[in-house]
Write an enzyme that holds these catalytic residues in place. Structure first.
Site, PDB file in Angstrom:
ATOM      1  N   ASP A  84       0.806  -1.231   0.000  1.00 62.45           N
ATOM      2  CA  ASP A  84       0.000   0.000   0.000  1.00 62.45           C
ATOM      3  C   ASP A  84       0.830   1.267   0.000  1.00 62.45           C
ATOM      4  OD1 ASP A  84       0.727  -0.417   2.849  1.00 62.45           O
ATOM      5  OD2 ASP A  84      -0.580   1.311   3.188  1.00 62.45           O
ATOM      6  N   ASP A  87       6.004   0.436   2.923  1.00 70.92           N
ATOM      7  CA  ASP A  87       6.352  -0.806   3.619  1.00 70.92           C
ATOM      8  C   ASP A  87       5.837  -1.988   2.816  1.00 70.92           C
ATOM      9  OD1 ASP A  87       3.630  -0.593   4.033  1.00 70.92           O
ATOM     10  OD2 ASP A  87       3.815   0.030   6.118  1.00 70.92           O
ATOM     11  N   TYR A 236      -4.930   0.516   9.814  1.00 73.25           N
ATOM     12  CA  TYR A 236      -6.095   0.859   8.998  1.00 73.25           C
ATOM     13  C   TYR A 236      -7.380   0.503   9.738  1.00 73.25           C
ATOM     14  CZ  TYR A 236      -3.193   2.000   4.967  1.00 73.25           C
ATOM     15  OH  TYR A 236      -2.289   2.596   4.121  1.00 73.25           O
ATOM     16  N   GLU A 485       5.824   9.909   2.824  1.00 67.98           N
ATOM     17  CA  GLU A 485       5.357   8.587   2.410  1.00 67.98           C
ATOM     18  C   GLU A 485       4.204   8.740   1.429  1.00 67.98           C
ATOM     19  OE1 GLU A 485       4.686   4.179   4.300  1.00 67.98           O
ATOM     20  OE2 GLU A 485       4.137   5.885   5.545  1.00 67.98           O
TER      21      GLU A 485
END
Length: 513
Positions: A84, A87, A236, A485
């Protein structure tokens, strides 16, 4: 190509083109951006995020095969899908939202993507995700919703090709339900089935079969996935719950099947599930209400939906609350999105660009909807808004992303002369596996690469980073993950937006000669 161009040009009235011309002309004081290049690079990003065995057609050559034993411990083939962000966990909920939004981009703006020569790449990006979802949905009431875990993954700074972290897989089922992740995956597969309906009808039917099963599973066995799959909780968490995903899935299934029972579900549960209750100022991987409300508003164009006019208009009212909030035209500061001094949508500190890209997409879609329904204006609390103003707003946000901002910084990596070079991304920040196959361990990655002040050795083209803070400030440091990120769901909505802006700019250029 010629037929596509003719069809597109017919769909825009002369007067509408004139108003669009004024939008592009008024922006000439800022540098013009190459939307074709932005579109092409945004699609490259998804190739950089691929997990599994990479195809011969792979264009991001600093990546190699990874995660080839995913699911092995559980006796399931879970090879493939997308990482996603920076990572190497495969999180099912944001991955599914990414695929839904890429599919929606193609459904709305596929002709424009084709004109730019990028439709095949866009469709490939969708299929890489849906192929994985087919594998992950191993039986009617079982969905594998995560591979790896954030705790062990975040202790390591490694290339995906070197992974030594846990690759345990986690599922939702009848005893441990996850209506949110099941609903979003159903939405993704239903939307994708529309994308493949003409070009690959057999695959389209397969996706629709999985989507219908997943919806039934999510609806029958209700529960939040993070309450039954604790490993995801700090990464999440489904703060909005699962009701928005069930409405979202039903809406996409209606669009994919034209089966009235799915529309009845959206209508019958409109109040109970918050579809006409929630007034929302964000649209994201977690909160889908604004997207549902815009889709419901689109139904009002067709006569066959008039028997549900009252309820659909209530959905539309909430959609327009969201649209007005993006332009700061609702009464009260709390009822609008925030803005930086430079005019960028600002919702929150961590990865704010996700709200900018999704907001740009929905305002553009709504601009088109007003135009198609011959509505000259949208009424907000603080005044009227034209379709052209909505388009201008979306363009402004996108141009800010591409470099028309106080720092002259493109937040789409690899685009323009100045962009983030220390993106918080494990694979991009370490020497390519194809250049150096020597094993790089967890701590070695942190010691030699994470803390380096040098630019990343690999450019992760098309990644939309978290972006500037509330003062338009941006600090290009690898450890500044809130700003540097990138995530797949940041870039996904931009695919359609870039394509539409590219088409409109080219149409204006041709019209001016």
């Amino acid at each position: 190509m010629e037929k596509t161009m003719k069809k597109l040009s017919i769909s825009h009235h002369c007067c509408f083109l004139l108003s669009i011309f004024s939008i592009f002309a008024s922006s000439r004081s800022t540098p013009s951006h190459n939307y074709t290049d932005a579109l092409a690079k945004s699609l490259l990003y998804f190739e950089a995020q691929r997990s599994g065995r990479l195809p011969y057609s792979q264009r991001v050559t600093w990546r190699d095969n990874s995660g080839l034993t995913d699911g092995l411990e559980q006796g399931v083939d879970l090879v493939g899908g997308y990482y996603d962000a920076g990572d190497h966990v495969k999180f099912g909920l944001p991955m599914a939202f990414t695929v839904t939004m890429m599919s929606w981009s193609i459904i709305e703006y596929g002709d424009y993507i084709a004109v730019a020569g990028e439709l095949d790449h866009a469709v490939e990006a969708v299929k890489w995700g849906t192929d994985y979802f087919i594998k992950a949905h191993t039986s009617a009431n079982v969905l594998w919703a995560e591979v790896g875990d954030g705790y062990t993954d975040h202790y390591c700074w490694q290339r995906p090709e070197d992974m030594t972290t846990s690759r345990q897989a986690y599922k939702v089922d009848e005893n441990n339900p996850g209506s949110d992740v099941a609903g979003e995956t159903a939405a993704a597969m239903a939307a994708a089935s529309i994308v493949f309906r003409k070009t690959n009808p057999r695959y389209s039917r397969l996706l629709l079969h999985h989507a219908q099963q997943l919806f039934e599973f999510g609806d029958k066995y209700r529960g939040k996935y993070d309450e039954n799959m604790g490993v995801v909780k700090n990464y999440y968490t489904s703060v909005s719950g699962y009701k928005d995903e069930l409405l979202w899935a039903a809406m996409w299934l209606y669009k994919a099947t034209d089966n009235h029972r799915y529309l009845s579900y959206v209508i019958d549960n409109a109040d109970l599930f918050g579809g006409i209750g929630w007034s929302i100022t964000e649209f994201s991987w977690d909160v889908k209400f604004a997207g549902i409300q815009v889709l419901a508003s689109q139904l009002l164009i067709k006569e066959k939906h008039m028997k549900h006019k009252n309820m659909l208009e209530q959905y539309q009212s909430k959609a327009e609350y969201y649209i007005c909030s993006c332009l700061g035209k609702n009464n009260g500061t709390k009822n609008n999105v925030g803005f930086t001094p430079g005019g960028l949508i600002y919702i929150r500190q961590w990865n704010n660009m996700q709200y900018v890209s999704s907001g740009s997409f929905l305002t553009m879609v709504y601009s088109d909807l007003l135009h198609k329904s011959n509505r000259k204006m949208l009424k907000c609390d603080l005044g009227y808004v034209t379709p052209q103003e909505l388009l201008q707003f979306a363009k402004y946000q996108v141009d800010y992303i591409l470099g028309s901002n106080p720092l002259n910084m493109s937040y789409l990596v690899g685009f323009g002369p100045k962009f983030p070079t220390r993106v918080h991304h494990r694979g991009a920040s370490i020497v390519s596996y194809r250049e150096n196959k020597g094993f790089i361990g967890c701590t070695e990655g942190y010691d030699n690469w994470y803390g380096s002040n040098d630019p990343n050795p690999n450019v992760v083209f098309g990644a939309l980073v978290g972006g500037p803070n509330h003062k338009d400030e941006f600090f290009d440091k690898r450890g500044n993950y809130m700003q540097t990120e990138a995530c797949t769901y940041n870039t996904a909505p931009l695919v359609g937006v870039f394509a539409k802006l590219n088409y409109l700019e080219n149409a204006i250029l041709h019209a001016s000669y």
